[in-house]
Design a protein around this motif. Structure first.
Motif, PDB file in Angstrom:
ATOM      1  N   TYR A   1      17.672   9.035 -10.096  1.00 41.99           N
ATOM      2  CA  TYR A   1      18.220   7.849 -10.757  1.00 41.99           C
ATOM      3  C   TYR A   1      18.576   6.763  -9.731  1.00 41.99           C
ATOM      4  CZ  TYR A   1      20.755   4.662 -13.688  1.00 41.99           C
ATOM      5  OH  TYR A   1      21.142   3.519 -14.342  1.00 41.99           O
ATOM      6  N   GLY A   2      19.061   7.173  -8.554  1.00 37.42           N
ATOM      7  CA  GLY A   2      19.370   6.206  -7.501  1.00 37.42           C
ATOM      8  C   GLY A   2      18.134   5.423  -7.087  1.00 37.42           C
ATOM      9  N   LEU A   3      16.995   6.137  -6.939  1.00 44.50           N
ATOM     10  CA  LEU A   3      15.742   5.480  -6.578  1.00 44.50           C
ATOM     11  C   LEU A   3      15.255   4.577  -7.707  1.00 44.50           C
ATOM     12  CD1 LEU A   3      13.699   5.358  -4.274  1.00 44.50           C
ATOM     13  CD2 LEU A   3      12.458   7.239  -5.357  1.00 44.50           C
ATOM     14  N   LEU A   4      15.421   5.039  -8.953  1.00 48.85           N
ATOM     15  CA  LEU A   4      15.015   4.248 -10.119  1.00 48.85           C
ATOM     16  C   LEU A   4      15.826   2.950 -10.207  1.00 48.85           C
ATOM     17  CD1 LEU A   4      13.337   4.081 -12.766  1.00 48.85           C
ATOM     18  CD2 LEU A   4      15.237   5.264 -13.904  1.00 48.85           C
ATOM     19  N   ALA A   5      17.152   3.057 -10.004  1.00 47.04           N
ATOM     20  CA  ALA A   5      18.016   1.873 -10.045  1.00 47.04           C
ATOM     21  C   ALA A   5      17.638   0.887  -8.941  1.00 47.04           C
ATOM     22  CB  ALA A   5      19.480   2.280  -9.906  1.00 47.04           C
ATOM     23  N   ALA A   6      17.324   1.413  -7.744  1.00 46.67           N
ATOM     24  CA  ALA A   6      16.918   0.546  -6.632  1.00 46.67           C
ATOM     25  C   ALA A   6      15.623  -0.193  -6.956  1.00 46.67           C
ATOM     26  CB  ALA A   6      16.743   1.374  -5.358  1.00 46.67           C
TER      27      ALA A   6
END
Length: 316
Positions: A200-205
């Motif tokens: 999710y962190g990569l998706l948000a970025a």
């Protein structure tokens, strides 16, 4: 560690270690960050005051700059005072919920900063490609709605970080090898599965940074086409000269951000951890410190506003 202890850790506190491996140099490391913070606060607050009080700066470009300054000074204030307390007074404890709050504000404000840079690129696109319609397109209501949409986007995409982190069991200890509560630094303290957090962190970025960089790239492609088509060399230089400050701000913001993201995910084995921590802090501190200087040096209207304000204060 028992379930009871795991629960108490989850509801208790974390210990921020600062820069692991360089504890003896904490005082020396703190000095440049303290100086950068003072420059950032004075520079950004000065810009906001100047834009608010000088009628010549009551234009969309400067409204977006004031929003960027407010975002920047708020962002560095969420981390630097706490970091200096760690370095100077060895105050390393942070409440669990306070840690989650700091994590939310750090990531939300970095997302907001990226969004404002994107809005500033769109502002330059409208100013150069549609100069006669600039004032009718970028009205105050449109600017307000664009700023609100950027803020809400950051809040909606970052708020899941707090829930994803809070659900994790913390039974491996409560030491965070960092100067502030970063999403993945906190998640990695957990003894649970952090794969969802990482994805999710990569998706948000990608949804924030990727989308903003795409919009900035498209805007500047269109600007470049419009500038090249101008017949006069002076007109081309003048048109592109209005973009130089913004291009500097983009470089100052995105280069350390991309370095931090990629080294955090792909370079952990090859790059020492203390380098990660210092770069992560520079990533948060460089834009707030350098943006007011860049805009002050590169933007004629701001230089004139500072001189005018200075002489007005002197006459009083």
């Amino acid at each position: 560690m028992s379930g009871a202890n795991c629960s108490s850790l989850t509801l208790g506190f974390f210990i921020l270690k600062g820069v692991p491996g360089l504890e003896a140099a904490h005082i020396w490391i703190s000095l440049p960050f303290c100086l950068m913070y003072i420059v950032a606060v004075l520079g950004n607050c000065g810009l906001i005051y100047l834009i608010g009080h000088e009628e010549a700066l009551h234009r969309p470009m400067y409204y977006f700059l004031a929003l960027l300054s407010f975002t920047d000074v708020t962002l560095c204030t969420t981390t630097v005072p706490n970091m200096l307390c760690i370095f100077w007074f060895n105050l390393k404890e942070i409440d669990f919920n306070a840690c989650l709050a700091q994590m939310f504000f750090v990531h939300m404000l970095t997302g907001m900063e990226s969004g404002v840079l994107m809005l500033m690129a769109l502002d330059r696109y409208v100013a150069i490609c549609y100069p006669l319609r600039y004032a009718t397109i970028l009205t105050n209501p449109v600017i307000t709605k664009a700023a609100l949409a950027t803020f809400l986007r950051s809040v909606m995409l970052i708020i899941p970080f707090t829930f994803l982190t809070k659900r994790l069991p913390y039974c491996q200890g409560n030491l965070i090898p960092h100067t502030y509560c970063d999403h993945m630094s906190v998640a990695k303290v957990s003894c649970g599965n952090v794969k969802v957090n990482a994805i999710y962190g990569l998706l948000a970025a990608l949804l924030i940074g990727g989308f903003d960089m795409f919009c900035i790239s498209v805007s500047y492609t269109m600007i470049l086409r419009a500038v090249v088509s101008l017949s006069s060399v002076d007109a081309r230089q003048k048109a592109f000269g209005t973009c130089t400050s913004h291009l500097c701000a983009i470089v100052i913001t995105y280069v350390p951000a991309l370095f931090t993201i990629f080294t955090h995910r792909f370079g952990e084995q090859s790059i020492p951890h203390h380098v990660h921590i210092i770069i992560a802090n520079l990533y948060l501190m460089c834009p707030p410190t350098l943006n007011p200087i860049v805009y002050g040096v590169k933007t004629k209207q701001i230089r004139e506003g500072v001189i005018k304000l200075f002489y007005k204060e002197k006459d009083m």
